[in-house]
Motif scaffolding. Structure first.
Motif, PDB file in Angstrom:
ATOM      1  N   CYS A   1      -5.885  -2.673   2.635  1.00 39.61           N
ATOM      2  CA  CYS A   1      -5.659  -2.483   4.066  1.00 39.61           C
ATOM      3  C   CYS A   1      -6.939  -2.472   4.914  1.00 39.61           C
ATOM      4  N   TYR A   2      -7.402  -1.318   5.334  1.00 37.32           N
ATOM      5  CA  TYR A   2      -8.553  -1.225   6.242  1.00 37.32           C
ATOM      6  C   TYR A   2      -9.776  -1.930   5.662  1.00 37.32           C
ATOM      7  N   GLU A  61       0.849  -1.192   0.000  1.00 42.51           N
ATOM      8  CA  GLU A  61       0.000   0.000   0.000  1.00 42.51           C
ATOM      9  C   GLU A  61       0.891   1.251   0.000  1.00 42.51           C
ATOM     10  N   ALA A  82      -0.968  -1.416   5.050  1.00 41.66           N
ATOM     11  CA  ALA A  82       0.072  -0.873   5.939  1.00 41.66           C
ATOM     12  C   ALA A  82      -0.550  -0.696   7.316  1.00 41.66           C
ATOM     13  N   PHE A  83      -0.651  -1.814   8.064  1.00 45.08           N
ATOM     14  CA  PHE A  83      -1.085  -1.683   9.457  1.00 45.08           C
ATOM     15  C   PHE A  83       0.047  -0.997  10.231  1.00 45.08           C
ATOM     16  N   ASN A  84      -0.160  -0.771  11.504  1.00 44.15           N
ATOM     17  CA  ASN A  84       0.808  -0.009  12.306  1.00 44.15           C
ATOM     18  C   ASN A  84       1.173  -0.830  13.539  1.00 44.15           C
ATOM     19  N   LYS A 127      -9.535   2.198  -2.779  1.00 43.43           N
ATOM     20  CA  LYS A 127      -9.850   1.787  -1.394  1.00 43.43           C
ATOM     21  C   LYS A 127     -11.250   2.272  -1.024  1.00 43.43           C
ATOM     22  N   PHE A 183      -9.410   4.796   6.301  1.00 42.93           N
ATOM     23  CA  PHE A 183      -8.857   4.501   7.628  1.00 42.93           C
ATOM     24  C   PHE A 183      -8.999   5.734   8.510  1.00 42.93           C
ATOM     25  N   TYR A 235       4.710   7.284  10.468  1.00 44.80           N
ATOM     26  CA  TYR A 235       3.806   6.129  10.624  1.00 44.80           C
ATOM     27  C   TYR A 235       4.664   4.874  10.551  1.00 44.80           C
ATOM     28  N   THR A 271      -2.272  -1.529  15.941  1.00 44.99           N
ATOM     29  CA  THR A 271      -3.303  -2.477  15.476  1.00 44.99           C
ATOM     30  C   THR A 271      -2.686  -3.709  14.800  1.00 44.99           C
ATOM     31  N   TYR A 318       3.342   6.798   4.129  1.00 49.51           N
ATOM     32  CA  TYR A 318       1.927   6.693   4.495  1.00 49.51           C
ATOM     33  C   TYR A 318       1.632   7.785   5.527  1.00 49.51           C
ATOM     34  N   ARG A 348     -11.178  -5.199   7.208  1.00 53.36           N
ATOM     35  CA  ARG A 348     -12.013  -5.295   8.407  1.00 53.36           C
ATOM     36  C   ARG A 348     -13.499  -5.461   8.093  1.00 53.36           C
TER      37      ARG A 348
HETATM   38  N1  LIG Z   1      -3.615   1.789   5.949  1.00 48.40           N
HETATM   39  C1  LIG Z   1      -4.628   1.341   6.639  1.00 48.40           C
HETATM   40  O1  LIG Z   1      -5.732   1.259   6.164  1.00 48.40           O
HETATM   41  C2  LIG Z   1      -4.320   0.930   8.041  1.00 48.40           C
HETATM   42  C3  LIG Z   1      -5.338  -0.006   8.610  1.00 48.40           C
HETATM   43  C4  LIG Z   1      -5.030  -0.417   9.989  1.00 48.40           C
HETATM   44  O2  LIG Z   1      -3.927  -0.218  10.493  1.00 48.40           O
HETATM   45  C5  LIG Z   1      -6.069  -1.089  10.745  1.00 48.40           C
HETATM   46  O3  LIG Z   1      -5.827  -1.355  11.930  1.00 48.40           O
HETATM   47  O4  LIG Z   1      -7.142  -1.387  10.206  1.00 48.40           O
END
Ligand SMILES: NC(=O)CCC(=O)C(=O)O
Length: 277
Positions: A156-157, A44, A181-183, A115, A119, A219, A186, A50, A160
């Motif tokens: 990424c997000y 991403e 790209a989670f962090n 996307k 996020f 980030y 999370t 980011y 969920r």
């Molecule tokens: N780049 C993102 O969308 C990050 C998503 C993320 O870190 C999450 O926890 O969901």
């Protein structure tokens, strides 16, 4: 096609777009020499840090430096490239999307995914991020018909939101590719859980590719790019450093899992209201 060789490039992303494109090019060339993959996946926002403050300046319309470069590489190297994502300049003056472009092995544009779920989170003392301050959400679900079968794309997000994956599976996706790209908040809590859940729920392969962690960046990416099979098993996983993720995926195995554990057939769709009819 019974098997498909998938390579992810967990690359370091810097503050300089030119350096990021050179890095992508270098990893693509090295990855091809080492693995001869059918499909290459980038992370991403691979051409920009980011960070909302970079997205407008690093954004491009289709035909800009980034898409031209990746398209050329796909053609020269004869390989399909799922180009992570970049900030895409949209039609409107201030519209920017977080967009994945996909190029076939002749350099042809196979499609793109914007996307869908932005996020926007606020975990006090840990992480606050609001993509919607700068980005606009995509409005379409993306399943591409490729010579390797149907491939769903989520960014990424998006991972969920299980309904999105149910729809992609229903539209025929057997592999879902997730540039993400989670962090460091999370990521350890949810990244693996989400990737494995989406693979298991839908009995699909999932390939999630992150940038490497850059200690100088605002980030901190979690990394941990991974490939998960339809049984929910992790086939390959990286740590936070730069590297290659690689696996040959066996589509017959996907059919075996679906035959042995026919959850999709056993669904009581008439009782649910979350699945697109
Ligand atoms: N780049 C993102 O969308 C990050 C998503 C993320 O870190 C999450 O926890 O969901």
């Amino acid at each position: 096609m019974k098997t498909v060789k998938v390579l992810g490039c967990q690359m370091m992303v810097e503050e300089d777009k030119k350096m990021n494109l050179e890095k992508a090019e270098e990893m693509i060339a090295r990855g091809i020499r080492k693995y001869q993959p059918d499909i290459i996946i980038l992370p991403e926002m691979f051409n920009t840090p980011y960070d909302n403050s970079y997205f407008p300046e690093f954004s491009e319309a289709y035909g800009g430096d980034t898409t031209l470069k990746i398209q050329k590489l796909a053609k020269e190297q004869g390989v399909m490239i799922i180009a992570g994502s970049i900030p895409e300049q949209g039609e409107g003056e201030k519209e920017i999307y977080n967009t994945t472009y996909v190029f076939g092995s002749k350099g042809e544009l196979l499609g793109k995914h914007r996307k869908i779920h932005l996020f926007d989170i606020d975990i006090p003392g840990k992480i606050t991020f609001k993509e919607s301050d700068v980005l606009s959400p995509g409005e379409e679900i993306t399943v591409l018909d490729t010579k390797f079968g149907k491939i769903g794309i989520a960014i990424c997000y998006d991972v969920r939101f299980p309904e999105l994956f149910q729809i992609m599976e229903k539209e025929g996706a057997r592999l879902v590719v997730i540039p993400g790209a989670f962090n460091t908040t999370t990521g350890p809590a949810h990244w693996e859980l989400l990737m494995r859940s989406r693979a298991l729920d839908n009995q699909v392969y999932v390939a999630a590719v992150s940038p490497a962690r850059n200690s100088k960046a605002s980030y901190q990416a979690y990394g941990h790019s991974m490939i998960v099979d339809p049984w929910g098993r992790i086939l390959d996983e990286l740590e936070e450093k730069e590297g290659f993720l690689y696996r040959e995926l066996d589509i017959d195995y996907l059919h075996q899992v679906r035959g042995e554990l026919p959850t999709r057939k056993n669904r009581r769709v008439s009782l649910y209201d979350t699945i697109k009819k």
